[in-house]
Design a protein around this motif. Sequence first.
Motif, PDB file in Angstrom:
ATOM      1  N   UNK A 111      17.339  56.125  90.084  1.00 30.51           N
ATOM      2  CA  UNK A 111      18.130  56.355  88.870  1.00 30.51           C
ATOM      3  C   UNK A 111      18.323  55.049  88.110  1.00 30.51           C
ATOM      4  N   UNK A 112      18.593  53.979  88.840  1.00 27.68           N
ATOM      5  CA  UNK A 112      18.765  52.662  88.211  1.00 27.68           C
ATOM      6  C   UNK A 112      17.507  52.262  87.445  1.00 27.68           C
ATOM      7  N   UNK A 113      16.354  52.485  88.038  1.00 28.91           N
ATOM      8  CA  UNK A 113      15.086  52.124  87.401  1.00 28.91           C
ATOM      9  C   UNK A 113      14.866  52.934  86.124  1.00 28.91           C
ATOM     10  N   UNK A 114      15.169  54.231  86.189  1.00 32.38           N
ATOM     11  CA  UNK A 114      14.990  55.086  85.015  1.00 32.38           C
ATOM     12  C   UNK A 114      15.934  54.667  83.886  1.00 32.38           C
ATOM     13  N   UNK A 115      17.183  54.340  84.244  1.00 35.66           N
ATOM     14  CA  UNK A 115      18.151  53.921  83.227  1.00 35.66           C
ATOM     15  C   UNK A 115      17.734  52.607  82.572  1.00 35.66           C
ATOM     16  N   UNK A 116      17.198  51.704  83.372  1.00 33.82           N
ATOM     17  CA  UNK A 116      16.732  50.419  82.834  1.00 33.82           C
ATOM     18  C   UNK A 116      15.587  50.617  81.845  1.00 33.82           C
ATOM     19  N   UNK A 117      14.769  51.615  82.117  1.00 34.73           N
ATOM     20  CA  UNK A 117      13.639  51.896  81.234  1.00 34.73           C
ATOM     21  C   UNK A 117      14.086  52.601  79.952  1.00 34.73           C
ATOM     22  N   UNK A 118      15.041  53.542  80.092  1.00 38.42           N
ATOM     23  CA  UNK A 118      15.469  54.353  78.945  1.00 38.42           C
ATOM     24  C   UNK A 118      16.449  53.601  78.054  1.00 38.42           C
ATOM     25  N   UNK A 119      17.340  52.799  78.678  1.00 37.94           N
ATOM     26  CA  UNK A 119      18.385  52.063  77.963  1.00 37.94           C
ATOM     27  C   UNK A 119      19.252  52.996  77.097  1.00 37.94           C
ATOM     28  N   UNK A 120      19.982  53.892  77.729  1.00 30.72           N
ATOM     29  CA  UNK A 120      20.790  54.855  76.959  1.00 30.72           C
ATOM     30  C   UNK A 120      22.041  54.200  76.359  1.00 30.72           C
ATOM     31  N   UNK A 121      22.562  54.837  75.295  1.00 28.31           N
ATOM     32  CA  UNK A 121      23.843  54.408  74.727  1.00 28.31           C
ATOM     33  C   UNK A 121      25.014  55.015  75.478  1.00 28.31           C
ATOM     34  N   UNK A 122      24.738  56.144  76.163  1.00 28.98           N
ATOM     35  CA  UNK A 122      25.807  56.823  76.892  1.00 28.98           C
ATOM     36  C   UNK A 122      25.180  57.677  77.986  1.00 28.98           C
ATOM     37  N   UNK A 123      25.972  57.875  79.082  1.00 30.14           N
ATOM     38  CA  UNK A 123      25.519  58.692  80.210  1.00 30.14           C
ATOM     39  C   UNK A 123      26.560  59.766  80.485  1.00 30.14           C
ATOM     40  N   UNK A 124      26.103  60.994  80.685  1.00 24.28           N
ATOM     41  CA  UNK A 124      26.965  62.081  81.154  1.00 24.28           C
ATOM     42  C   UNK A 124      26.525  62.459  82.558  1.00 24.28           C
ATOM     43  N   UNK A 125      27.481  62.530  83.501  1.00 24.18           N
ATOM     44  CA  UNK A 125      27.180  62.877  84.876  1.00 24.18           C
ATOM     45  C   UNK A 125      27.379  61.673  85.793  1.00 24.18           C
TER      46      UNK A 125
END
Length: 625
Positions: free
Chosen positions: A302-316
């Motif tokens: 999950x950390x790797x995916x978030x680093x790639x996507x760079x979201x402004x906000x996360x739900x969940x």
Amino acid sequence: MRLKLVSLLIILSGLSACSTTEKPTKTTENLSSANSTTQIQATDAQSMYQIALNRQGADKIQLLYSARDAAITEQSWPLLEQVCIELERTPSVDQVQNKLYIAFAQKQQNKNTLALEILASLDSQLTQPEHFAWHQYLTASIYASQNLPKDAMPYFFRASETASKNNLTIPQLNKGLWENLKQLSSYALERFNRGSVVQQGWVNLALYHLVYLGAPVELDQAINNWQRRYPTHPAIDVLPKKAAALIAIAPLDIERLVVLIPQSGANERLGDALKAGILGALDSSPIQETIFIDEMLSPSEITAKLSEIKPNFVIGPLLKGNIDKLVANQALQSYPTLHLNSFDGERTSTQHYFFALNPEHEVQQALEHFLAMGYQKPMLLAPNNGAGQRLVEYFNIQWQRYSETKPEVGLYDDKKDMPTTITSLLEVDKSKERISTVKSLFKQEVESETRSRRDIDVIYILGDAMETRLLKPYLDVNVSTFAERIPLYASSKSHSKQIDKTDKGDLDGLYFTELPWMLSDQISKQALRQQYNTLWPDQADISQRLFAMAYDSVAILSDITQLSMIPGKQFGGLTGQLSITSDGQINRHLNWAQYKNKQISAVQLKTHAPIPLFMQTASDQMGSE
């Protein structure tokens, strides 16, 4: 903890500074070398206090002062109270100041009634502005600690006025006043917008923040105007930092949203319901891109995916275990996040929020209604399992804050156990025993009717839909016909749209709390409900509730920053009126409904913030004087 200790020392040092009686000075004339050595060796509060009890005169007073200071440093509030009581026996001590110390020590021990009694006893002795200012500040702090901002404000205002007029410094006063003031609604603020210039200055500043929050340019201009109008106002101390923070508040601009929900494994069905709610809300949202990630992946993935996507906000995520893992891994530390469950640990970021359909919200709402109606003796019926016991314990703890009576509790193991539980609690079994005894004394037939106990005045059912439908008839037949019908209440667990399709009759008269989404005539988004019913006509209740929660989790994002900064500000959602507490928890206020004539009708039930016991006692005592 270190910051908390420093704040306490600053506060209490200010209280000491307001004394008009000088402390004895350490000199070779009034302290022997032996005594000086003893004082040096005794560095903890308890040791100093014990030594002081064997001393006389100035030596004793000096040791008690040292013990008092040490007790504050150690946060030993019972000992601080003992030391001050001992000082009270010395005529040369500033008695009013010492009483204020005792009241502070009692406040820290949650002895609020005793603290208020002491403060009330000082009313006629507050001839010095220093004493009066601290007296008002301590009183305000007690009310504020009990979440009673309206009651606290008059005392905060008087403390601020006195301190400003007499050039007094009371550390934490302005901060405490401001934090309390921010909890008031615009209506409450308008009612306080009178009186002294100091009071009006505070209120106008709070009103500006409410009116212009989210409009940085207008807020900045309003604050500049306020500063020109009140150039020497004490709120200047809190203004720069607070103003900068509030000016920065604008609706979130989210271009890329990541949603963590179960997309595999045993909870995939729950994830599907959440995904439907998210997509439903995105139809009317400005969010440009949404990526769904399976929360069942490992934290590193999950950390790797978030680093790639760079979201402004996360739900969940949804599952508590996954929240714990991601918190421990710090995978979400850098992202504003709305978790879809509660969290038992310490909040690690002010940008992290927690949204759960907690039944405790409903229990609190029911409890406040019971108290508003004047009910004295509630009876709780709950399953004898972990969830049932937790809710009963929560109700009991909260109830004891406001009432001296103890609720009756019935825990049932299964449906066979229900009749016995009810007849025992209502003491119908004892009535039957008395009837049997009387009948045995006469040969002819004796007319009789069982009687239930009369002190129970409200019943609260915490069972699920099937359990409630089994309990209701037992309650109907076991309440004495000689007594008034006991009002029956339940939580949303008692309501099932699926079961209601075929069976409503047995619940006639029952009040319950429920999500607006689950009540056909109370839904603001009727078109959405019709569309949902067309797409998923036979969805389980849990799926419908999760849909509503997911929908609200997206809809609330535009207001989430403002909601977190303004205690009490609400957002009308499918799951209820939503607000955010200081620790990032989203609180819900649900709708009330009642089963009546085989239909469900919306009802408006009386409710307001209850008065804690310590305030009731203090009010009674002040009224009798």
